[in-house]
Design a protein around this motif. Structure first.
Motif, PDB file in Angstrom:
ATOM      1  N   TYR A  64      -5.388   2.163  -9.957  1.00 33.62           N
ATOM      2  CA  TYR A  64      -5.273   2.706 -11.670  1.00 33.62           C
ATOM      3  C   TYR A  64      -6.180   4.269 -12.520  1.00 33.62           C
ATOM      4  O   TYR A  64      -7.075   3.242 -11.929  1.00 33.62           O
ATOM      5  CB  TYR A  64      -5.319   1.767 -12.349  1.00 33.62           C
ATOM      6  N   ASP A  65      -5.847   4.978 -12.402  1.00 32.19           N
ATOM      7  CA  ASP A  65      -6.480   5.865 -13.433  1.00 32.19           C
ATOM      8  C   ASP A  65      -6.306   6.148 -15.124  1.00 32.19           C
ATOM      9  O   ASP A  65      -5.301   6.877 -14.262  1.00 32.19           O
ATOM     10  CB  ASP A  65      -6.555   6.852 -12.263  1.00 32.19           C
ATOM     11  N   TYR A 117       1.027  -1.103  -0.390  1.00 32.03           N
ATOM     12  CA  TYR A 117       0.239  -0.287   0.556  1.00 32.03           C
ATOM     13  C   TYR A 117       1.157   0.980  -0.444  1.00 32.03           C
ATOM     14  O   TYR A 117       1.355   1.345   0.800  1.00 32.03           O
ATOM     15  CB  TYR A 117      -0.597  -0.219   1.192  1.00 32.03           C
ATOM     16  N   SER A 118       0.406   2.238  -0.852  1.00 33.08           N
ATOM     17  CA  SER A 118       1.768   3.176  -0.910  1.00 33.08           C
ATOM     18  C   SER A 118       0.886   4.732  -1.084  1.00 33.08           C
ATOM     19  O   SER A 118      -0.021   5.208  -1.573  1.00 33.08           O
ATOM     20  CB  SER A 118       2.144   3.217  -2.522  1.00 33.08           C
ATOM     21  N   TRP A 119       1.951   5.455  -1.006  1.00 35.63           N
ATOM     22  CA  TRP A 119       1.576   6.937  -0.728  1.00 35.63           C
ATOM     23  C   TRP A 119       2.019   7.210  -1.945  1.00 35.63           C
ATOM     24  O   TRP A 119       4.008   7.117  -1.712  1.00 35.63           O
ATOM     25  CB  TRP A 119       1.362   8.034   0.318  1.00 35.63           C
ATOM     26  N   VAL A 138      -1.646  10.898  -4.455  1.00 38.65           N
ATOM     27  CA  VAL A 138      -2.417   9.065  -4.735  1.00 38.65           C
ATOM     28  C   VAL A 138      -2.129   8.173  -3.899  1.00 38.65           C
ATOM     29  O   VAL A 138      -1.133   8.647  -3.305  1.00 38.65           O
ATOM     30  CB  VAL A 138      -2.456   9.116  -6.277  1.00 38.65           C
ATOM     31  N   ASP A 139      -2.877   8.176  -3.101  1.00 36.00           N
ATOM     32  CA  ASP A 139      -2.729   6.854  -2.182  1.00 36.00           C
ATOM     33  C   ASP A 139      -3.388   5.771  -2.592  1.00 36.00           C
ATOM     34  O   ASP A 139      -4.418   5.765  -2.775  1.00 36.00           O
ATOM     35  CB  ASP A 139      -2.623   7.244  -0.899  1.00 36.00           C
ATOM     36  N   VAL A 195       0.780   8.695 -14.214  1.00 36.92           N
ATOM     37  CA  VAL A 195       1.736   8.351 -13.062  1.00 36.92           C
ATOM     38  C   VAL A 195       0.642   7.696 -12.422  1.00 36.92           C
ATOM     39  O   VAL A 195      -0.597   8.590 -12.037  1.00 36.92           O
ATOM     40  CB  VAL A 195       1.727   9.369 -11.919  1.00 36.92           C
ATOM     41  N   ASN A 196       0.716   6.237 -11.837  1.00 30.24           N
ATOM     42  CA  ASN A 196      -0.542   5.932 -11.493  1.00 30.24           C
ATOM     43  C   ASN A 196       0.275   4.351 -10.322  1.00 30.24           C
ATOM     44  O   ASN A 196       2.021   4.396 -10.179  1.00 30.24           O
ATOM     45  CB  ASN A 196      -1.581   5.194 -11.492  1.00 30.24           C
ATOM     46  N   LEU A 197      -0.248   4.036  -8.953  1.00 26.50           N
ATOM     47  CA  LEU A 197       0.576   3.005  -8.487  1.00 26.50           C
ATOM     48  C   LEU A 197       0.369   1.455  -8.889  1.00 26.50           C
ATOM     49  O   LEU A 197       1.120   0.678  -8.685  1.00 26.50           O
ATOM     50  CB  LEU A 197      -0.058   3.107  -6.816  1.00 26.50           C
ATOM     51  N   GLY A 198      -0.435   1.551 -10.283  1.00 29.95           N
ATOM     52  CA  GLY A 198      -1.290   0.261 -10.198  1.00 29.95           C
ATOM     53  C   GLY A 198      -0.532   0.141 -11.680  1.00 29.95           C
ATOM     54  O   GLY A 198      -0.451   1.437 -12.221  1.00 29.95           O
TER      55      GLY A 198
END
Length: 304
Positions: free
Chosen positions: A158-159, A93-95, A111-112, A164-167
């Motif tokens: 994911y957006d 889990y990321s911020w 984003v988190d 730039v996304n975490l997924g």
């Protein structure tokens, strides 16, 4: 008995990686032996600054991103046809916050959420048979040869309207072969891997993004101190990963070097702490980042 207990502590401490990154992972002791039936629960924290650690091929420049990453992982040692094996699962889990340039224009991202989870099965083909705790007390490592397959699932945040996304909105598969050899108190290790990716069919506004395989090499020099403590100097090199967007190939072939260090400190037979750090020292596309992390590990089962 005391020497076998210390050896067990040294092998179990830091048995599972806790890094939030994927393509640029540095992981000592990925191929080692442990008693069948032992379980591991890992809770960790890692901090990065620089480029985005989740995807080193994003089409951004001059990235100044910071991430804080909470990592939860589980692993179990298995008996696979008489060979020692390990299954592990990692859930980060990321911020993330920071800024970069996209096509010459400044962008900002805060984003988190969940990053992509990873699952891996590794098998020691030579030099590390499946052993009970009693049998393990007589085990002495010499040369270990192993293989593994890690799968990353597209379950992270994911957006498609943001670059730039975490997924990553795609699957990845990483087969690897590793070798570990003991020389007195020293252990030398090497790993070679290739990471292949499925297409992201909804990248930044509905584009189709493809990526060529990334080829990586790792090397580790590990020194085993008394009382089960060990430390390692680590290096990794990876190349490839050129991307294609809607059929147009980008000039983003990667050739990156990272250096790192790891320190594992056993607390007792069931607990240990691992501290690790790495730094990008050379890159063709300016996608380096620095990382520092700490992980606590609890282990049980298998007669411990």
């Amino acid at each position: 008995m005391r020497s076998s207990t210390l050896r067990l502590l040294a092998l179990l401490a830091g048995f599972v990686a806790g890094s939030p990154a994927c393509a640029q992972d540095i992981e000592p002791r990925a191929y080692s032996n442990a008693p069948v039936g032992v379980n591991f629960l890992i809770a960790g924290y890692a901090y990065t600054v620089g480029a985005v650690p989740f995807d080193s091929s994003l089409p951004i420049r001059n990235a100044a991103m910071r991430t804080s990453n909470a990592v939860l992982a589980y692993a179990r040692v298995l008996d696979l046809a008489g060979m020692s094996a390990k299954f592990d699962a990692i859930l980060p889990y990321s911020w993330l916050s920071g800024h970069a340039e996209l096509l010459g224009q400044p962008i900002e991202r805060i984003v988190d959420g969940l990053a992509d989870p990873r699952f891996r099965l590794s098998v020691n083909l030579h030099g590390a048979p499946a052993l009970s705790l009693r049998e393990f007390s007589e085990y002495q490592q010499d040369l270990i040869v192993g293989v593994s397959l890690q799968v990353s699932a597209p379950a992270g945040q994911y957006d498609p309207t943001r670059v730039v996304n975490l997924g990553s909105n795609r699957w990845s598969f990483k087969p690897e072969v590793g070798v570990s050899k003991v020389f007195g108190r020293w252990t030398l290790e090497s790993q070679a891997a290739v990471t292949v990716f499925t297409d992201n069919r909804d990248f930044y506004g509905g584009n189709r993004r493809q990526q060529a395989p990334i080829y990586s090499l790792q090397g580790h020099a590990i020194y085993n101190f008394p009382a089960g403590i060990w430390a390692s100097l680590d290096a990794t090199y990876f190349t490839g990963g050129r991307t294609t967007l809607d059929g147009v190939e980008a000039s983003d072939l990667q050739r990156n070097w990272r250096l790192g260090a790891t320190l594992a400190l056993p607390v007792d037979l069931h607990n240990s702490v691992k501290i690790y750090a790495s730094r990008g020292v050379a890159s063709r596309t300016g996608n380096d980042y620095d990382l520092i992390g700490i992980a606590w590990q609890y282990r049980w089962g298998g007669g411990l």
